[in-house]
Structure formats: structure tokens, C-alpha cells
Design a protein around this motif. Structure first.
Motif, PDB file in Angstrom:
ATOM      1  N   SER A 194      -3.616 -77.423  62.209  1.00  0.00           N
ATOM      2  CA  SER A 194      -4.458 -76.468  63.010  1.00  0.00           C
ATOM      3  C   SER A 194      -3.976 -75.510  61.544  1.00  0.00           C
ATOM      4  CB  SER A 194      -3.110 -75.593  63.644  1.00  0.00           C
ATOM      5  OG  SER A 194      -2.994 -76.092  65.215  1.00  0.00           O
ATOM      6  N   ILE A 195      -3.165 -75.349  61.144  1.00  0.00           N
ATOM      7  CA  ILE A 195      -3.122 -74.704  59.617  1.00  0.00           C
ATOM      8  C   ILE A 195      -4.591 -75.213  58.756  1.00  0.00           C
ATOM      9  CG2 ILE A 195      -2.499 -74.128  57.733  1.00  0.00           C
ATOM     10  CD1 ILE A 195       0.434 -73.321  58.970  1.00  0.00           C
ATOM     11  N   ASP A 196      -4.111 -76.189  58.521  1.00  0.00           N
ATOM     12  CA  ASP A 196      -4.681 -77.326  57.405  1.00  0.00           C
ATOM     13  C   ASP A 196      -6.418 -77.447  58.675  1.00  0.00           C
ATOM     14  OD1 ASP A 196      -3.064 -77.921  56.196  1.00  0.00           O
ATOM     15  OD2 ASP A 196      -2.742 -79.854  56.893  1.00  0.00           O
ATOM     16  N   LYS A 197      -6.936 -77.186  59.716  1.00  0.00           N
ATOM     17  CA  LYS A 197      -7.675 -77.223  60.237  1.00  0.00           C
ATOM     18  C   LYS A 197      -8.489 -75.944  60.355  1.00  0.00           C
ATOM     19  CE  LYS A 197     -10.305 -77.210  64.926  1.00  0.00           C
ATOM     20  NZ  LYS A 197      -9.994 -77.365  66.676  1.00  0.00           N
ATOM     21  N   TYR A 198      -7.966 -75.048  60.802  1.00  0.00           N
ATOM     22  CA  TYR A 198      -8.437 -73.583  60.006  1.00  0.00           C
ATOM     23  C   TYR A 198      -8.748 -73.138  58.705  1.00  0.00           C
ATOM     24  CZ  TYR A 198      -6.493 -72.837  64.764  1.00  0.00           C
ATOM     25  OH  TYR A 198      -6.706 -72.739  66.605  1.00  0.00           O
ATOM     26  N   THR A 255     -12.473 -72.225  55.016  1.00  0.00           N
ATOM     27  CA  THR A 255     -13.484 -72.465  53.698  1.00  0.00           C
ATOM     28  C   THR A 255     -14.850 -72.796  53.718  1.00  0.00           C
ATOM     29  OG1 THR A 255     -11.261 -73.446  52.788  1.00  0.00           O
ATOM     30  CG2 THR A 255     -13.387 -73.970  51.485  1.00  0.00           C
ATOM     31  N   SER A 256     -15.753 -73.827  54.757  1.00  0.00           N
ATOM     32  CA  SER A 256     -17.073 -73.939  55.401  1.00  0.00           C
ATOM     33  C   SER A 256     -17.602 -72.692  55.665  1.00  0.00           C
ATOM     34  CB  SER A 256     -16.534 -75.066  56.525  1.00  0.00           C
ATOM     35  OG  SER A 256     -17.964 -75.201  56.881  1.00  0.00           O
ATOM     36  N   MET A 257     -16.861 -71.861  56.619  1.00  0.00           N
ATOM     37  CA  MET A 257     -17.430 -71.093  56.757  1.00  0.00           C
ATOM     38  C   MET A 257     -17.431 -69.951  55.426  1.00  0.00           C
ATOM     39  SD  MET A 257     -15.221 -69.367  60.462  1.00  0.00           S
ATOM     40  CE  MET A 257     -15.966 -70.507  61.703  1.00  0.00           C
ATOM     41  N   ARG A 258     -16.954 -69.308  54.479  1.00  0.00           N
ATOM     42  CA  ARG A 258     -17.417 -68.711  53.649  1.00  0.00           C
ATOM     43  C   ARG A 258     -18.266 -68.930  52.768  1.00  0.00           C
ATOM     44  NH1 ARG A 258     -10.884 -67.456  51.709  1.00  0.00           N
ATOM     45  NH2 ARG A 258     -10.552 -65.828  52.873  1.00  0.00           N
TER      46      ARG A 258
END
Length: 263
Positions: A141-145, A150-153
Motif C-alpha cells: 500500500s505504501i509503495d502504491k501510494y 509521485t504521479s500526482m506531483r
């Protein structure tokens, strides 16, 4: 006991005075004084009936009290004699209903020098396996978030620095060919101006979800202002840290200038 036709307290006193054990057990059970019921069996050292009683009165699906298994484990931990068979059975129910954390189980049973590690070996192995799986799930979950963050930024940076090209050829609302005047939203939905009506500042497709998120956040912020409720949730939860982490993750608990946390 609903609407007894006799004085219950007097009946208990009479049963105690006359050592009428069956009467005491009947009254305690009817009054839902389950801990007193098992205390009677503990005093008699009747282990078979004690465990059978906990099976009956400790079943939460039938309105019982699962914490009785914790009391039973403490009893065997303080017993000072070999009761491996009984402890193994008690651990089965403690594990099933998640009554106690493993560390408490070990601390309780460590008081009985007659019990060996083999009694809890299988129980601890299963618990460690469960915890390892939870840790692995949390890591995923941490890796996914982190990837999503990163994608959102990156997307935010692109919106700030690069031009956005809208290539949708049909109106999202009416599905007819898009012509002017048209309104394009950053979520990549496009509409005829006439299809938007009076609401041309937010995307009709995305706004319900966005409003639901805002409403949830407002409700949580309102709940966070009630500190008594917050602390009650922490104390009543089996994992108080998860409650605190949930508040932090939603941005409800903030850090003040002096380093303390406020809601």
C-alpha cells in the motif's frame, strides 16, 4: 433476568448461605453476571465445566462476553500446575475472537512455570504469519501510494508549466459533436456550454465525487473537534495507533507551532 417474581439479591444471599451452587449459577447467568459464573467454576477447579461455560457465555454471536476467555487464560496462568491441554483450547478461542494481543498472552502464561513453549508455539507461529502478511500488505500500500503521489506531483507540475491540449471531440453530457461555445475542464471532460446550464465552474461528471470527499472531510474535521470522542475511539479500538494514523492521513490532526498535535 426480566421481571423476576422474587427478590434476586435475597435469592443470591440464600443460595450462598446454603451453599446452593446450582442456584447461584442459575441466578448469575440469568442476570448476565458471567464473570461470577466462571468464578464459581474457578473456585471448584472444575476445568471441563469452566471451558464449557466459556464456550456458552463467551460467544459474542449469541450475546456473550468474549473477554471471559481472557479471564480464563489469566486463571490458568496463575494456576501453577500443568494445564497445557486446557490452555491450548483457550488459545483457540482467543485467536478466533482476537480477544488479546500475542504479547499479553505470552506475559500471562509466563507466570505459570509448569507450561512449556510448545503450548503456545503453534499459536505464535500463526500470529507471526498473520503479522508478516499485514506488514507486506502495508508495504504494498505504501509503495502504491508513493507511486500515486509521485504521479500526482508530476501532473501538477505539468499543469503549472505546460499547455494542456484538449482533444475530446464529443460532449461528455450529450455525446454530440463538440462545437463552440465549449467548456473544457482539467479532468479532461468537455461540454457544450448549453449542456452545463448555470454550472460552468465545475465538471458535472467529477463534482459529485469531489463533493462527497469534501463532505467526508468536513464530517471528520467536525468529529476531530470533539476531543472526547477522539480519545474514546483511541481507547476503545483494539489498535489505537491505527485510529491516530487515520486522523493524520486525512489531514485532520495538525501539528502546532510548539510541536504538539491538535485536532
Amino acid at each position: 433476568m426480566e421481571h423476576p417474581t422474587f427478590d434476586v439479591d435475597l435469592a443470591i444471599i440464600l443460595c450462598e448461605m446454603n451453599s446452593f451452587k446450582d442456584g447461584l449459577l442459575f441466578l448469575y447467568e440469568k442476570m448476565k453476571l458471567y464473570k461470577e459464573v466462571i468464578a464459581c467454576y474457578m473456585q471448584a477447579h472444575d476445568h471441563d465445566k469452566l471451558i464449557a461455560c466459556c464456550r456458552k457465555l463467551g460467544d459474542s454471536t449469541q450475546g456473550g462476553d468474549p473477554s471471559l476467555w481472557g479471564d480464563l487464560l489469566k486463571y490458568f496462568g496463575d494456576l501453577g500446575e500443568d494445564c497445557s491441554k486446557e490452555v491450548k483450547e483457550v488459545l483457540t478461542y482467543i485467536e478466533r475472537d482476537d480477544v488479546l494481543p500475542p504479547i499479553v498472552v505470552l506475559q500471562t502464561l509466563s507466570k505459570n512455570s509448569c507450561l512449556t513453549l510448545s503450548v503456545v508455539k503453534d499459536y505464535i507461529a500463526r500470529k507471526l504469519e498473520q503479522e508478516s502478511k499485514l506488514i507486506e500488505d502495508d508495504r504494498k500500500s505504501i509503495d502504491k501510494y508513493q507511486e500515486e503521489t509521485t504521479s500526482m506531483r508530476k501532473e501538477i507540475q505539468e499543469l503549472r508549466t505546460n499547455a494542456k491540449i484538449f482533444q475530446l471531440s464529443k460532449c461528455t453530457a450529450c455525446t454530440f459533436t463538440l462545437d463552440l461555445p465549449a467548456v473544457h475542464f482539467m479532468c479532461m471532460h468537455s461540454f457544450h456550454l448549453r449542456c452545463l446550464g448555470d454550472n460552468e465552474k465545475e465538471c458535472p461528471e467529477c463534482s459529485p465525487e469531489y463533493r462527497a470527499v469534501l463532505e467526508t472531510r468536513r464530517n471528520l474535521e467536525q468529529n476531530a473537534k470533539d476531543q472526547d470522542r477522539f480519545f474514546h475511539q483511541v481507547k476503545s479500538s483494539k489498535d489505537g495507533f491505527s485510529v491516530i494514523a487515520d486522523y493524520f492521513s486525512k489531514g485532520i490532526v495538525s501539528k502546532t507551532a510548539n510541536g504538539t498535535c491538535s485536532t
